[in-house]
Motif scaffolding. Structure first.
Motif, PDB file in Angstrom:
ATOM      1  N   ALA A 113     -57.418 -17.848 -99.413  1.00 33.91           N
ATOM      2  CA  ALA A 113     -56.222 -18.388 -98.766  1.00 33.91           C
ATOM      3  C   ALA A 113     -56.638 -19.406 -97.711  1.00 33.91           C
ATOM      4  CB  ALA A 113     -55.416 -17.261 -98.126  1.00 33.91           C
TER       5      ALA A 113
ATOM      6  N   SER B 217     -55.543 -22.345 -94.803  1.00 32.24           N
ATOM      7  CA  SER B 217     -54.450 -22.634 -93.879  1.00 32.24           C
ATOM      8  C   SER B 217     -53.786 -23.951 -94.257  1.00 32.24           C
ATOM      9  CB  SER B 217     -54.985 -22.718 -92.445  1.00 32.24           C
ATOM     10  OG  SER B 217     -55.780 -23.884 -92.278  1.00 32.24           O
ATOM     11  N   THR B 218     -52.599 -24.166 -93.720  1.00 30.82           N
ATOM     12  CA  THR B 218     -51.900 -25.427 -93.960  1.00 30.82           C
ATOM     13  C   THR B 218     -52.728 -26.606 -93.477  1.00 30.82           C
ATOM     14  OG1 THR B 218     -49.769 -24.296 -93.757  1.00 30.82           O
ATOM     15  CG2 THR B 218     -49.763 -26.693 -93.521  1.00 30.82           C
TER      16      THR B 218
ATOM     17  N   ASP C  66     -56.021 -26.735 -93.287  1.00 35.85           N
ATOM     18  CA  ASP C  66     -57.127 -26.912 -94.229  1.00 35.85           C
ATOM     19  C   ASP C  66     -56.659 -27.656 -95.479  1.00 35.85           C
ATOM     20  OD1 ASP C  66     -58.926 -25.569 -92.598  1.00 35.85           O
ATOM     21  OD2 ASP C  66     -58.576 -23.631 -93.552  1.00 35.85           O
ATOM     22  N   ILE C  67     -55.486 -27.296 -95.960  1.00 34.60           N
ATOM     23  CA  ILE C  67     -54.939 -27.961 -97.143  1.00 34.60           C
ATOM     24  C   ILE C  67     -54.683 -29.429 -96.858  1.00 34.60           C
ATOM     25  CG2 ILE C  67     -52.914 -28.071 -98.661  1.00 34.60           C
ATOM     26  CD1 ILE C  67     -52.790 -24.982 -98.423  1.00 34.60           C
TER      27      ILE C  67
ATOM     28  N   ILE D 107     -57.978 -25.473-103.774  1.00 36.62           N
ATOM     29  CA  ILE D 107     -56.570 -25.130-103.580  1.00 36.62           C
ATOM     30  C   ILE D 107     -55.955 -24.828-104.940  1.00 36.62           C
ATOM     31  CG2 ILE D 107     -54.334 -25.930-102.737  1.00 36.62           C
ATOM     32  CD1 ILE D 107     -55.955 -28.001-101.039  1.00 36.62           C
TER      33      ILE D 107
ATOM     34  N   GLN E 166     -43.171 -26.228-100.523  1.00 41.02           N
ATOM     35  CA  GLN E 166     -42.120 -26.307 -99.506  1.00 41.02           C
ATOM     36  C   GLN E 166     -41.263 -27.539 -99.774  1.00 41.02           C
ATOM     37  OE1 GLN E 166     -43.046 -25.828 -95.120  1.00 41.02           O
ATOM     38  NE2 GLN E 166     -42.488 -27.991 -95.133  1.00 41.02           N
TER      39      GLN E 166
ATOM     40  N   VAL F 122     -48.257 -26.168 -98.885  1.00 43.05           N
ATOM     41  CA  VAL F 122     -48.582 -25.602 -97.568  1.00 43.05           C
ATOM     42  C   VAL F 122     -49.346 -24.288 -97.691  1.00 43.05           C
ATOM     43  CG1 VAL F 122     -46.628 -26.723 -96.437  1.00 43.05           C
ATOM     44  CG2 VAL F 122     -46.333 -24.428 -97.430  1.00 43.05           C
ATOM     45  N   ALA F 123     -49.626 -23.854 -98.927  1.00 47.17           N
ATOM     46  CA  ALA F 123     -50.347 -22.596 -99.137  1.00 47.17           C
ATOM     47  C   ALA F 123     -51.066 -22.656-100.472  1.00 47.17           C
ATOM     48  CB  ALA F 123     -49.375 -21.413 -99.120  1.00 47.17           C
ATOM     49  N   CYS F 124     -52.039 -21.780-100.638  1.00 47.72           N
ATOM     50  CA  CYS F 124     -52.713 -21.588-101.920  1.00 47.72           C
ATOM     51  C   CYS F 124     -52.025 -20.445-102.660  1.00 47.72           C
ATOM     52  CB  CYS F 124     -54.178 -21.207-101.717  1.00 47.72           C
ATOM     53  SG  CYS F 124     -55.196 -22.455-100.978  1.00 47.72           S
ATOM     54  N   TYR F 125     -51.967 -20.586-103.979  1.00 53.59           N
ATOM     55  CA  TYR F 125     -51.477 -19.472-104.776  1.00 53.59           C
ATOM     56  C   TYR F 125     -52.520 -18.352-104.730  1.00 53.59           C
ATOM     57  CZ  TYR F 125     -49.684 -16.686-108.596  1.00 53.59           C
ATOM     58  OH  TYR F 125     -49.188 -15.655-109.344  1.00 53.59           O
ATOM     59  N   THR F 126     -52.067 -17.157-104.384  1.00 52.62           N
ATOM     60  CA  THR F 126     -52.986 -16.016-104.323  1.00 52.62           C
ATOM     61  C   THR F 126     -52.393 -14.881-105.163  1.00 52.62           C
ATOM     62  OG1 THR F 126     -51.921 -15.289-102.262  1.00 52.62           O
ATOM     63  CG2 THR F 126     -53.953 -16.573-102.073  1.00 52.62           C
TER      64      THR F 126
END
Length: 243
Positions: free
Chosen positions: A96, A98-99, A101-102, A148, A162, A235-239
């Protein structure tokens, strides 16, 4: 490498493992192994699902049900391709980011897509390993090149990101197209009203190209703009959380 016999023994012993691809692997959309669903680049993880096939009828074309760990995408793998798999040394663990980092990775994501466009390519339904991609395969792979992970299909990617207004688009955002009831196409926004995407023969360029998000572009740009659904930001990685 693994074999059907070793997998059968593991299932009989109530042992389940994650597997890794030793080479690029094709996944099909049915046990008939006719139409490509997606592809898995070497190093990806997958799980094998029961029941295992009866190979007595046609061993060479028997299929195994699998699901890819990074995006939970299902498919079917030919038994003859099991030698492209190995038992993973450790279970899959999603990372995962962070936003922030992405956001820092977005220039590399865009650079990957541009480099993919520079190679000879054509549109390939289910393509994710290059040089030939479908629309969401290009987007997923460009982001995955930086660590990502996104969902696989365009409509899944639309639901995952988002939502943002068109006026707030920034390089690295995603733009979505399709019917009123469903997203069918995705592109990667580059800035200045342009986006890069892999489009097919019927409406697009049969490969990766850059179009403008405007009714004033050429015929391809206008056709897609007429189907514009909206935009979204990663804004996130799929986990998945599955091993």
């Amino acid at each position: 490498m693994v074999s059907l016999a070793s997998i059968q023994a593991d299932f009989a012993g109530d042992r389940t493992f994650a597997y890794q691809c030793l080479e690029n692997l094709n996944l099909y959309d049915s046990p008939a192994l006719k139409d490509l669903a997606t592809q898995a680049v070497a190093g990806r993880y997958l799980r094998i699902l029961p029941p295992l096939p009866d190979t007595s009828a046609d061993p060479a074309r028997s299929a195994i049900s699998v699901v890819l760990c990074e995006d939970d995408y299902p498919g079917w793998v030919a038994v003859e391709d099991l030698d492209l798999l190995a038992v993973a040394e450790a279970p899959y663990r999603a990372i995962a980011l962070s936003t922030d980092d992405i956001h820092a990775c977005l220039p590399q994501v865009i650079a990957f897509a541009r480099q993919a466009m520079a190679q000879p390519n054509h549109y390939l339904w289910g393509g994710t390993v290059g040089p030939n991609y479908d629309c969401s395969g290009l987007v997923q792979t460009a982001f995955a090149s930086t660590g990502i992970w996104l969902p696989r299909d365009a409509y899944q990617q639309e639901a995952f990101v988002q939502p943002i207004p068109m006026a707030d688009l920034q390089p690295g955002d995603l733009v979505f197209f399709g019917r009123p009831d469903r997203c069918t196409h995705v592109g990667l926004y580059l800035g200045d009203g342009q986006y890069i995407h892999s489009s097919g023969k019927d409406q697009g360029r049969n490969g990766i190209g850059i179009d403008v998000l405007s009714e004033r572009g050429d015929a391809v740009s206008r056709a897609y703009f007429s189907q514009f659904r909206g935009a979204g930001r990663v804004v996130a990685c799929y986990t998945s959380g599955r091993g």
